[in-house]
Design a protein around this motif. Structure first.
Motif, PDB file in Angstrom:
ATOM      1  N   LYS A   1       1.045   4.216  -2.856  1.00  0.00           N
ATOM      2  CA  LYS A   1       0.922   5.637  -2.512  1.00  0.00           C
ATOM      3  C   LYS A   1       2.105   6.426  -3.082  1.00  0.00           C
ATOM      4  O   LYS A   1       1.940   7.514  -3.635  1.00  0.00           O
ATOM      5  CB  LYS A   1       0.870   5.807  -0.984  1.00  0.00           C
TER       6      LYS A   1
ATOM      7  N   TYR B   1      -4.368  10.913  -3.278  1.00  0.00           N
ATOM      8  CA  TYR B   1      -3.332  10.358  -4.161  1.00  0.00           C
ATOM      9  C   TYR B   1      -3.735  10.343  -5.644  1.00  0.00           C
ATOM     10  O   TYR B   1      -2.886  10.500  -6.512  1.00  0.00           O
ATOM     11  CB  TYR B   1      -2.983   8.932  -3.705  1.00  0.00           C
TER      12      TYR B   1
ATOM     13  N   ARG C   1       0.834  -1.204   0.000  1.00  0.00           N
ATOM     14  CA  ARG C   1       0.000   0.000   0.000  1.00  0.00           C
ATOM     15  C   ARG C   1       0.866   1.250   0.000  1.00  0.00           C
ATOM     16  O   ARG C   1       0.585   2.225  -0.703  1.00  0.00           O
ATOM     17  CB  ARG C   1      -0.937  -0.016   1.221  1.00  0.00           C
ATOM     18  N   GLU C   2       1.916   1.218   0.771  1.00  0.00           N
ATOM     19  CA  GLU C   2       2.820   2.367   0.813  1.00  0.00           C
ATOM     20  C   GLU C   2       3.523   2.568  -0.542  1.00  0.00           C
ATOM     21  O   GLU C   2       3.738   3.695  -0.982  1.00  0.00           O
ATOM     22  CB  GLU C   2       3.867   2.174   1.910  1.00  0.00           C
TER      23      GLU C   2
ATOM     24  N   SER D   1      -5.612   2.837   0.083  1.00  0.00           N
ATOM     25  CA  SER D   1      -5.812   3.938   1.033  1.00  0.00           C
ATOM     26  C   SER D   1      -7.296   4.250   1.151  1.00  0.00           C
ATOM     27  O   SER D   1      -8.056   4.114   0.184  1.00  0.00           O
ATOM     28  CB  SER D   1      -5.059   5.185   0.569  1.00  0.00           C
TER      29      SER D   1
END
Length: 605
Positions: free
Chosen positions: A527, A588, A523-524, A582
């Motif tokens: 992003k 984003y 997920r990071e 997210s």
């Protein structure tokens, strides 16, 4: 008994012999007397016989002398008759009658010299003098007729007014035919007289034109403009004069092809030699002014070819001086091919300042203008390039840097046809220009996208120049392929940043089996991808707008190429717009698919 008989017969024989001896002496005495009488008669008759013989000889000599006198009187009479005709001249009595009189005298003189009357020196000398006078008068009449028939003209006026060069009128042609026929039949042809007169007539008719062909140093050192030198008018004038003379000779020697061709070939050789002198003077000027006047050599080749072709329509024999001149001019043209590539290199290296990325270089305008002018000489350029060994023979030594950037263009045979070679040369010149600009731009510290745009901008101008001139026709399909190779290279450089930005859209996250959620690490990563993409994308959009590309068609082409990123963004958006990475996706994801496409489309404005 037998013995007595023999003795009797012997005595009878002796008596008989004695009588014979006596008779012989008597005959001998008579012959002696007769001999004495004959001698006396001979001495009496001899004077009379001698006088009779002398009278006979004298009579014969007298008869012979009378015959000689009659013969000489005949020759003298013939001489007097011919003298009247010869003194009047061929103009009054006519060339045919005049020639007959000279021929009669010539024949009579030959007979006289071969006869016993050859000792009459005065008669012989008189006839010889008359023959010389007659031939001299004939030659003078030939000269006068040639002067009338071949009076120099203003050949330039005939060319500019598109008029045929004048020919000899039928009356004078008839006179010339009779005069020339006489000298041919007399084994005293006046070839040099006729050939010299006609050659001088032609050269005098173009003398002023020939002087004007010699280039002068120009105050304005601009590039040579096609047609600014009167070499074409000069060539057309000589061609017209030669064609007119071919017609004259066909009338003059309608049944003497060998003589007709001999005269034409000799006249063409004289004219060709003077033409070559004029061309050599012009080519020397070109060599001294190669930067500005180099293209004039193709005009000289063109004109030399025109004259050679014109002569070939009449004769199988082209003057050697013309063929040699053509070879020299072709060699100079090969130098021009190489010097132009050197000029491109130097022109780019000497650029003090580069225009903006979306700007056109002055060097491009200059070089394409020169290339367009060179394309105007396609025919003579083809003649010249056909003499080279093959593609690339024009590359300067040492080999320039641009020639090593791209692999050699594939070519068919070692020495293709001239049109393929000319296309290859023009393609090499375009390579030299655009690859040279690429190297110059990189040396100035520009990044690949800027370099790519700069090359593409100048390539667009190259194509516009090409399509408005014969450059496009010369390049052909193979030249078009070479331009596409340059375009792809420049596009790859231009799109380099866009491709780097698009790499953020390459999603490699993996959802583990049995799990519907991404790991926190994934997920990071997503992003970060969106953040990097948004930042880079906005910078690229702004950068593109800052380029201020004035070429609308080029800009549309570039935006179309940039659009490769749209399907990549759509796929990335579809995968993550549901919030799998997210809860606050708006933070984003700045563009939906429609907005993204509109953003790309806005770059066209």
């Amino acid at each position: 008994m037998e013995l007595e008989t023999v003795e009797v017969e012997f005595r009878v024989l002796e008596e008989t012999l004695s009588k014979v001896d006596s008779l012989t002496e008597s005959v001998a005495g008579s012959l002696g007397e007769l001999s004495k009488s004959g001698s006396k008669a001979e001495r009496a008759i001899q004077p009379i016989s001698g006088k009779t013989y002398s009278m006979a000889v004298y009579g014969k000599n007298l008869e012979a002398s009378l015959r000689v006198i009659e013969g000489i009187k005949g020759y003298a009479k013939l001489s007097a008759e011919c003298e009247k005709v010869i003194n009047q001249g061929p103009g009054l009595v006519g060339a045919q009658n005049y020639a007959k009189s000279i021929s009669k005298l010539d024949k009579a003189l030959g007979e006289l010299k071969g006869s016993p009357m050859s000792s009459f020196h005065k008669v012989v000398s008189k006839m010889e003098a008359l023959i010389l006078k007659g031939r001299g008068a004939f030659q003078e009449d030939l000269v006068r007729t040639l002067d009338r028939a071949y009076n120099p003209i203003d050949a330039a006026g005939y060319v500019t007014q598109e008029r045929r060069m004048p020919t000899v009128n039928p009356e004078e042609t008839a006179i010339l035919r009779e005069l020339i026929e006489y000298f041919i039949n007399a084994n005293d042809p006046k070839d040099s007289l006729y050939i010299g007169k006609v050659t001088n007539y032609m050269l005098s008719s173009v003398a002023e034109l020939g002087k004007s062909v010699q280039p002068k140093q120009r105050v304005n050192k601009g590039n040579y403009e096609r047609g600014s030198n009167p070499i074409h008018i000069y060539t057309a004038a000589l061609k017209g004069l030669l064609m007119a003379e071919a017609e004259n000779l066909s009338h003059l020697f309608s049944h003497r092809d060998n003589i007709r061709m001999y005269y034409f070939d000799e006249i063409a050789a004289g004219v060709g030699a003077e033409f070559v002198k004029t061309v050599n003077g012009a080519s020397d000027h070109v060599r001294r002014n190669m930067t500005t006047d180099s293209l004039m050599v193709f005009e000289l080749i063109e004109c030399t070819g025109i004259l050679i072709t014109a002569i070939q329509t009449i004769s199988k024999r082209v003057p050697t001086v013309l063929n040699e001149a053509m070879k020299r001019l072709q060699s100079m043209a090969h130098e021009v091919f190489t010097e132009f590539l050197k000029y491109i290199d130097t022109r780019i290296q000497n650029m003090q300042q580069l225009p903006p990325e979306s700007g056109v270089s002055d060097a491009t305008i200059d070089i394409m203008s020169r290339m367009g002018r060179l394309a105007d000489y396609k025919a003579s350029a083809l003649i010249s390039i056909s003499a080279l060994s093959g593609p690339g023979a024009w590359i300067p030594t040492p080999k320039p840097a641009w020639a090593s950037i791209l692999p050699p263009a594939s070519s068919g045979p070692t020495k293709p046809d001239p049109m393929e070679m000319l296309s290859s040369y023009f393609s090499d010149a375009i390579d030299a220009l655009l690859l040279g600009l690429e190297m110059k731009s990189k040396a100035a510290g520009r990044k690949n996208p800027q370099v790519g745009l700069f090359v593409l901008t100048n390539l667009a101008l190259v194509e516009r120049f090409a399509t408005k001139s014969d450059v496009y026709l010369i390049l052909g399909e193979s030249g078009g392929d070479r331009i596409e190779r340059l375009r792809k290279r420049a596009l790859n450089m231009f799109l380099e940043s866009w491709k780097a930005t698009a790499s953020n859209l390459m999603d490699q996250t993996i959802v583990r089996p049995g799990s519907k959620q991404l790991s926190s690490k994934d997920r990071e990563a997503i992003k970060e991808k969106f953040k990097s993409f948004n930042s880079e994308f906005e910078a690229l959009v702004q950068q593109h707008r800052n380029y201020k590309i004035s070429d609308k068609l080029l800009n549309e082409t570039l935006v179309k190429e940039i659009s490769f990123i749209c399907p990549l963004y759509h796929r990335f958006y579809d995968r993550h717009c549901g919030g799998d990475f997210s809860k606050n996706v708006d933070k984003y994801i700045k563009y939906d698919k429609r907005q993204f496409d509109e953003k790309i489309e806005s770059l066209k404005k």
